[in-house]
Design a protein around this motif. Sequence first.
Motif, short mmCIF file in Angstrom:
data_model
loop_
_atom_site.label_atom_id
_atom_site.label_comp_id
_atom_site.label_asym_id
_atom_site.label_seq_id
_atom_site.Cartn_x
_atom_site.Cartn_y
_atom_site.Cartn_z
N LEU A 104 -43.16 4.20 -26.72
CA LEU A 104 -43.47 3.37 -25.56
C LEU A 104 -42.77 2.02 -25.61
CD1 LEU A 104 -47.32 4.01 -25.36
CD2 LEU A 104 -45.52 5.09 -23.99
N ARG A 105 -42.47 1.52 -24.43
CA ARG A 105 -42.01 0.15 -24.26
C ARG A 105 -43.06 -0.57 -23.42
NH1 ARG A 105 -36.82 -0.51 -21.30
NH2 ARG A 105 -37.71 -2.54 -20.79
N HIS A 171 -46.63 -16.59 -12.19
CA HIS A 171 -45.29 -16.23 -12.63
C HIS A 171 -45.04 -14.72 -12.54
CE1 HIS A 171 -44.73 -20.32 -13.93
NE2 HIS A 171 -45.71 -20.26 -14.83
N GLY A 172 -46.10 -13.93 -12.67
CA GLY A 172 -45.93 -12.49 -12.67
C GLY A 172 -45.94 -11.83 -11.30
N TRP A 173 -46.33 -12.55 -10.28
CA TRP A 173 -46.46 -11.97 -8.94
C TRP A 173 -45.16 -11.30 -8.50
CZ3 TRP A 173 -49.72 -10.24 -5.54
CH2 TRP A 173 -49.40 -10.17 -4.18
N GLU A 174 -45.26 -10.01 -8.19
CA GLU A 174 -44.14 -9.18 -7.73
C GLU A 174 -43.06 -8.97 -8.77
OE1 GLU A 174 -42.93 -10.89 -3.93
OE2 GLU A 174 -44.24 -9.46 -2.91
N ARG A 175 -43.38 -9.21 -10.06
CA ARG A 175 -42.44 -8.84 -11.13
C ARG A 175 -42.40 -7.32 -11.25
NH1 ARG A 175 -41.10 -12.11 -15.57
NH2 ARG A 175 -40.85 -14.27 -14.88
N PRO A 176 -41.25 -6.74 -11.60
CA PRO A 176 -41.15 -5.28 -11.73
C PRO A 176 -42.05 -4.72 -12.83
CG PRO A 176 -38.98 -6.27 -11.56
CD PRO A 176 -39.94 -7.40 -11.76
N VAL A 177 -42.68 -3.61 -12.53
CA VAL A 177 -43.45 -2.82 -13.50
C VAL A 177 -42.64 -1.57 -13.78
CG1 VAL A 177 -45.59 -1.55 -13.92
CG2 VAL A 177 -45.65 -3.68 -12.61
N VAL A 178 -42.37 -1.29 -15.06
CA VAL A 178 -41.51 -0.16 -15.40
C VAL A 178 -42.30 0.91 -16.14
CG1 VAL A 178 -39.52 -1.69 -15.52
CG2 VAL A 178 -40.74 -1.09 -17.63
N ALA A 179 -41.78 2.12 -16.09
CA ALA A 179 -42.39 3.22 -16.84
C ALA A 179 -42.30 2.91 -18.33
CB ALA A 179 -41.67 4.53 -16.53
N PRO A 180 -43.42 3.00 -19.05
CA PRO A 180 -43.39 2.70 -20.49
C PRO A 180 -42.75 3.81 -21.32
CG PRO A 180 -45.60 3.26 -19.80
CD PRO A 180 -44.78 3.23 -18.56
N GLY A 181 -42.50 4.95 -20.71
CA GLY A 181 -41.87 6.06 -21.42
C GLY A 181 -41.46 7.14 -20.43
N PRO A 282 -54.77 4.06 -28.54
CA PRO A 282 -53.98 2.85 -28.77
C PRO A 282 -52.52 3.08 -28.41
CG PRO A 282 -54.39 3.96 -30.85
CD PRO A 282 -55.14 4.72 -29.81
N ALA A 283 -51.89 2.05 -27.87
CA ALA A 283 -50.47 2.14 -27.51
C ALA A 283 -49.64 1.34 -28.50
CB ALA A 283 -50.25 1.61 -26.09
N TYR A 284 -48.54 1.94 -28.97
CA TYR A 284 -47.63 1.29 -29.90
C TYR A 284 -46.33 0.98 -29.14
CZ TYR A 284 -50.66 2.99 -33.69
OH TYR A 284 -51.73 3.25 -34.52
N PHE A 285 -46.00 -0.31 -29.00
CA PHE A 285 -44.82 -0.72 -28.23
C PHE A 285 -43.69 -1.14 -29.17
CE2 PHE A 285 -48.51 -1.85 -25.53
CZ PHE A 285 -48.25 -1.00 -24.46
#
Length: 312
Positions: A104-105, A171-181, A282-285
């Motif tokens: 994951l990222r 600061h985060g408003w409308e920032r891109p959300v990407v697929a974590p994997g 749990p997620a490991y990034f």
Amino acid sequence: MNVDFILHNPTDQELAVTEVRASVLAASGEVVEKRLAWQAALDLIGLGAGAKLPPRHDSLIYNPFHFAAATAGQRIRYEFDISGQSAPAVTEVSPRVCRTNAGLRLPLAGRVLVLDGHDALSHHRRFNYLAKWARDEGMTDNVQRFALDLVVVDEAGLRFRGSGSRNEDFHGWERPVVAPGDGIVVAAHDGQPDNDKIGAENNWHGRTWESSAGNYVAIRHNDHEVSVLDHMRQGSVKVQVGDKVRSGQVVGLIGNSGSSLMPHLHYELQDHAGVNDAHGLPAYFRNLRLVSGQIAGAHGAVLDSGDIVIAE
């Protein structure tokens, strides 16, 4: 140790928990560490004022203890003293390391703060899945047990500019959300209006678990790992059920929809989509650097409340 206990009161009388103890046991059975909670501390572990156990009712207790000596596979004995009972209720657990397989990222880039994670005081951690409405939706566990609320911050750690009274101030408003994997989209929703009053869920309607996610995307990475990304901007979701996505592909924008008090991204990893008999993981990034200087392990970093990271 992210674990809960369910105490069942089979009697027609209200009972009370008077003390909780935990003992870490060596292989020989010797106690090598002991922890306890009593009096006012009991109000903090899920039982409410007076640590009451209602008659013929299940009550949830959140593990309140951190251990120095406990390791994976070791036995930990928990004892619950109950008013009017001659002997404590006893159970043993054996903690294990929860490894996941998806590489994951972090689904956001830049400087990101974990506003709320899965520590003992987090609202994700302290979720009562024994509530009638939760059971009616098929919940048997806390699906957001390891969830993260992620917000974009500046170098001073601030979430917004100016007064922070508008979504656009963040600061985060409308920032891109990407697929974590890599994976396949197994659920997606768009069209919920964003809350436009900071600190209030003023445009959240329906009040169901699904509607609480606002505009969301769920991506199945493999048979037992599904990423869920919630509260995205209305009209920004770029994928639909059945789409194949690649790690890093934009799937939407940060918004403030559903059960959300400010622009942020709620991320959680589950063993399957939905909430019916689902479990949190749990997620490991792997694509980030912790500002604190911590070094991610070979499997990546597990984040929690207060962590600030810089992600690619």
